[in-house]
Enzyme design. Sequence first.
Site, short mmCIF file in Angstrom:
data_model
loop_
_atom_site.label_atom_id
_atom_site.label_comp_id
_atom_site.label_asym_id
_atom_site.label_seq_id
_atom_site.Cartn_x
_atom_site.Cartn_y
_atom_site.Cartn_z
N SER A 232 0.83 -1.22 0.00
CA SER A 232 0.00 0.00 0.00
C SER A 232 0.86 1.26 0.00
CB SER A 232 -0.98 0.00 1.18
OG SER A 232 -0.31 -0.23 2.39
N HIS A 262 -1.91 -8.89 1.67
CA HIS A 262 -1.58 -7.64 2.38
C HIS A 262 -2.71 -7.37 3.39
CE1 HIS A 262 0.25 -3.88 3.24
NE2 HIS A 262 -0.21 -3.14 2.25
N HIS A 308 5.96 -12.89 6.70
CA HIS A 308 6.16 -11.47 6.35
C HIS A 308 7.27 -11.34 5.31
CE1 HIS A 308 6.65 -7.13 6.80
NE2 HIS A 308 5.42 -7.16 7.27
N ARG A 317 3.66 -5.32 16.54
CA ARG A 317 2.25 -4.90 16.49
C ARG A 317 1.35 -6.04 16.96
NH1 ARG A 317 2.12 -3.12 10.28
NH2 ARG A 317 3.05 -5.21 10.21
N ASP A 363 -1.86 -8.79 11.50
CA ASP A 363 -3.23 -9.21 11.18
C ASP A 363 -3.68 -10.44 11.96
OD1 ASP A 363 -3.52 -7.16 9.26
OD2 ASP A 363 -2.34 -8.34 7.85
N1 NMX Z 1 1.27 -19.82 5.09
C1 NMX Z 1 1.64 -20.68 4.12
N2 NMX Z 1 2.68 -20.49 3.31
C2 NMX Z 1 3.40 -19.38 3.51
C3 NMX Z 1 3.10 -18.46 4.51
C4 NMX Z 1 1.97 -18.70 5.32
N3 NMX Z 1 1.57 -17.86 6.25
N4 NMX Z 1 4.00 -17.45 4.47
C5 NMX Z 1 4.84 -17.73 3.45
N5 NMX Z 1 4.47 -18.90 2.86
C6 NMX Z 1 5.06 -19.54 1.68
C7 NMX Z 1 4.90 -18.60 0.49
O1 NMX Z 1 3.59 -18.70 -0.05
C8 NMX Z 1 5.99 -19.12 -0.43
O2 NMX Z 1 5.54 -20.31 -1.02
P1 NMX Z 1 5.87 -20.63 -2.57
O3 NMX Z 1 7.37 -20.58 -2.68
O4 NMX Z 1 5.29 -22.00 -2.77
O5 NMX Z 1 5.21 -19.56 -3.36
C9 NMX Z 1 7.09 -19.47 0.58
O6 NMX Z 1 6.45 -19.69 1.84
C10 NMX Z 1 8.16 -18.39 0.74
O7 NMX Z 1 7.52 -17.18 1.08
P2 NMX Z 1 8.26 -16.11 2.03
O8 NMX Z 1 9.50 -15.69 1.33
O9 NMX Z 1 8.38 -16.66 3.39
O10 NMX Z 1 7.18 -14.94 2.12
P3 NMX Z 1 6.92 -13.73 1.09
O11 NMX Z 1 7.84 -12.62 1.44
O12 NMX Z 1 6.93 -14.21 -0.30
O13 NMX Z 1 5.42 -13.34 1.45
C11 NMX Z 1 3.58 -12.93 2.89
C12 NMX Z 1 5.07 -12.69 2.64
C13 NMX Z 1 3.13 -12.04 4.03
C14 NMX Z 1 2.80 -12.56 1.63
C15 NMX Z 1 3.38 -14.42 3.25
O14 NMX Z 1 4.08 -14.73 4.43
C16 NMX Z 1 1.91 -14.80 3.40
O15 NMX Z 1 1.27 -15.13 2.39
N6 NMX Z 1 1.35 -14.74 4.64
C17 NMX Z 1 -0.06 -14.98 4.86
C18 NMX Z 1 -0.87 -13.76 4.47
C19 NMX Z 1 -0.68 -12.62 5.45
O16 NMX Z 1 -0.75 -12.79 6.65
N7 NMX Z 1 -0.48 -11.42 4.91
C20 NMX Z 1 -0.42 -10.20 5.76
C21 NMX Z 1 0.96 -9.58 5.86
C22 NMX Z 1 0.92 -8.35 6.73
N8 NMX Z 1 0.10 -7.28 6.10
O17 NMX Z 1 -0.78 -6.75 6.72
O18 NMX Z 1 0.34 -6.95 4.96
C1 MLT Z 2 2.29 -3.65 6.45
O1 MLT Z 2 1.94 -3.18 7.54
O2 MLT Z 2 2.31 -2.94 5.42
C2 MLT Z 2 2.56 -5.11 6.36
O3 MLT Z 2 3.12 -5.62 7.52
C3 MLT Z 2 3.25 -5.56 5.10
C4 MLT Z 2 4.67 -5.12 4.90
O4 MLT Z 2 5.27 -4.40 5.67
O5 MLT Z 2 5.21 -5.57 3.86
#
Ligand code: NMX
Ligand code: MLT
Length: 427
Positions: A232, A262, A308, A317, A363
Amino acid sequence: VNCILLQDRLKKLKSEHGKVQLGNITVDMVLGGMRGMTGMLWETSLLDPEEGIRFRGLSIPECQKVLPAAVKDGEPLPEGLLWLLLTGKVPTKEQVDALSKELLSRSTVPGYVYKAIDALPVTAHPMTQFTTGVMALQVDSEFQKAYNKGMPKTKFWEPTYEDCLNLISRLPQVASYVYRRIFKDGKAIAADNTLDYAANFSHMLGFDDPKMLELMRLYITIHTDHEGGNVSAHTGHLVGSALSDPYLSFAAALNGLAGPLHGLANQEVLLWIKSVMEETGSNITTDQLKEYVWKTLKSGKVVPGYGHGVLRNTDPRYSCQREFALKYLPEDPLFQLVSKLYEVVPPILTELGKVKNPWPNVDAHSGVLLNHFGLTEARYYTVLFGVSRSIGIGSQLIWDRALGLPLERPKSVTMEWLENHCKKVAA
Ligand code: NMX
Ligand code: MLT
């Protein structure tokens, strides 16, 4: 003066150190969502992978200590954080009260904004309705008017400041209108101009319990800013770099926030937690919970609220929301489930072998707190995140303009280009 000092610092940095390298760009970075690639200036906050966010150098516990509160030993007032992000200085209570009044004085929303929202079906997602309201607010943009008239670049920050303050002050009205329209038969509640920003927002949503007001102050404070690379903030900054006005920039940012990886994750977390309860009943055992997490993963879904892009530890947080729950709602069954998940999920994500951060993010906790005080409609949660994020994105956008940051335009390449380049490097 502050502004001129910063402009000078930036000029000096450019002229004396412009060619200093900040790291190597690898193919992995280009193919991996630019993780670890330092690529933008963001003054209002900085994220440390282990320790978490610092707002202008202050951690969340430090902000809780030094920022003025509405009640003794209470949570910080978000207006104080806005002041801190804008100026880099901790405000006094008097300054915060004056800013509350200033925001109130700007908070009138034109009728056509509500009409634009009303044109959507009531079933439209709350984020769609909210962003439509923000786009309608754009009609009043001071920046666009001034730009069309013509102004020197050094003046760009002034109408940007006006727009950002107007935007921040009007969002609670728009957001609460969306909530009441969708979930409370359209019965709007008038603002109470004796209240601070977060309390007034909570009041307009229909929640006046003093504990809920404290929760809203904490919630709005901690979701404001998370350095510049998150979807964002980065989107708001990118769109703003085209000199799109703050409303256009922020509406774009909201569309990024509405994605499930996100900001929408806060909605997903509560829906997921409630579905665990529905499937297994309230006396869920640790083994049942583990089984449910594995079932989620095997169905191809992520565990919402965990992981993350930058953090490599429990999000502070999350921790401060946990403290809040321990203080005000330790017996809440959903909070107890969230606590159990904190034990169960990280080892499972670690076992997967690919997740870089198995710990909970912001979250994972917010929904159960809101739910406890009666704000049970998970589909609305990302709107609350959006109201708060306007404070961080808006503050930085003012600085983007004050510092005269240029159009953002990184270089992209094709896969063929990368393959040829790698061949050349290997030869
Ligand atoms: N559950 C399952 N798989 C996960 C998760 C999770 N919570 N977190 C990471 N992975 C997987 C990810 O999908 C990826 O798989 P693949 O290689 O098959 O595509 C692998 O682990 C490596 O990912 P990372 O490098 O650890 O994470 P990345 O930086 O790519 O993504 C998020 C970060 C936040 C997108 C990821 O951890 C996620 O999808 N979390 C769940 C959704 C979430 O809670 N999002 C909110 C973040 C905070 N916000 O408010 O923005
Ligand atoms: C945020 O607050 O924007 C989330 O934790 C995602 C991020 O920092 O990448």
